[in-house]
Design a protein around this motif. Structure first.
Motif, PDB file in Angstrom:
ATOM      1  N   LEU A   1      14.125  -4.849   4.976  1.00 24.72           N
ATOM      2  CA  LEU A   1      13.373  -4.829   6.047  1.00 24.72           C
ATOM      3  C   LEU A   1      12.422  -3.661   5.573  1.00 24.72           C
ATOM      4  CD1 LEU A   1      15.086  -4.819   9.282  1.00 24.72           C
ATOM      5  CD2 LEU A   1      13.630  -6.779   8.342  1.00 24.72           C
ATOM      6  N   LEU A   2      10.926  -3.742   5.801  1.00 27.22           N
ATOM      7  CA  LEU A   2       9.748  -2.843   5.553  1.00 27.22           C
ATOM      8  C   LEU A   2       9.387  -2.210   6.923  1.00 27.22           C
ATOM      9  CD1 LEU A   2       7.576  -4.272   2.925  1.00 27.22           C
ATOM     10  CD2 LEU A   2       9.794  -2.825   2.624  1.00 27.22           C
ATOM     11  N   TRP A   3       9.201  -0.891   7.278  1.00 27.73           N
ATOM     12  CA  TRP A   3       8.536  -0.372   8.204  1.00 27.73           C
ATOM     13  C   TRP A   3       7.267   0.121   7.997  1.00 27.73           C
ATOM     14  CZ3 TRP A   3       9.993   0.125  13.470  1.00 27.73           C
ATOM     15  CH2 TRP A   3       9.410   1.025  14.162  1.00 27.73           C
ATOM     16  N   GLY A   4       6.082  -0.049   8.763  1.00 23.32           N
ATOM     17  CA  GLY A   4       5.005   0.508   8.472  1.00 23.32           C
ATOM     18  C   GLY A   4       4.095   0.897   9.569  1.00 23.32           C
ATOM     19  N   ASN A   5       3.109   1.536   9.609  1.00 25.59           N
ATOM     20  CA  ASN A   5       2.165   1.614  10.495  1.00 25.59           C
ATOM     21  C   ASN A   5       0.585   1.456  10.243  1.00 25.59           C
ATOM     22  OD1 ASN A   5       0.522   4.353   9.884  1.00 25.59           O
ATOM     23  ND2 ASN A   5       2.614   4.922   9.631  1.00 25.59           N
TER      24      ASN A   5
END
Ligand SMILES: [Fe+2]
Length: 178
Positions: A57-61
């Protein structure tokens, strides 16, 4: 994660900006687009990629600045995922926005984004965010590392409707296509 603005600190973090000049072609009113400053930063993305294996998974904003080109709100480029079975979560931190969604039959609709709103984006939907308020729109996102970005359909044909300011309210306006 700094929950005040969604920003990230730590290892394996990347960041990129989109300037107005890079996305000017997305907007309907090209005369108005030519009068804009090409160096204006329209949105900034940060993401953390701790792993790249199958299922990672990737997490970002994303921070999307307020603004309009004529009556069309500042927006992100928008994309399908290369892998149409890879879904994504968006959650709004602050600001007022609209999440535009378009299916593969080119039907477009939107979900209002306000602080705390959570949006599940099915893997076969194109997605784009517009800032319909007067302050930066901040959101966080979580998606599959192997989802990939397919920008080609949006670059070529756009979404089938545009989000325009009509009497001060966002309205989805269809456009005639050849
Ligand atoms: Fe995505």
């Amino acid at each position: 994660v700094n929950w005040h603005d969604g920003s990230l600190q730590g290892e394996h973090i990347s960041q990129s900006h989109k300037t107005f000049g890079q996305i000017a072609g997305l907007f309907q009113d090209q005369d108005a687009a030519r009068r804009m400053d090409a160096n204006t930063i329209v949105y900034t993305v940060q993401w953390v990629s701790p792993a790249a294996h199958e299922g990672a998974l990737l997490w970002g904003n994303t921070t999307l600045e307020p603004g309009r080109v004529a009556d069309e709100y500042f927006m992100t480029h928008g994309h399908f995922h290369q892998r149409r079975d890879r879904s994504e979560f968006y959650a709004t931190i602050s600001g007022e926005g609209a999440l535009l969604l378009m299916d593969e039959a080119r039907k477009t609709w939107f979900e209002p984004m306000t602080a705390g709103s959570l949006h599940y984006i099915a893997g076969n939907l194109a997605h784009r965010v517009a800032n319909v308020g007067n302050i930066p729109l901040r959101l966080v996102a979580c998606w599959h590392a192997d989802a990939g970005h397919d920008y080609s359909e949006i670059a070529k044909n756009g979404f089938s409707a545009r989000l325009l300011c009509r009497d001060g309210i966002p309205a989805l306006v269809g456009e005639a296509r050849e």
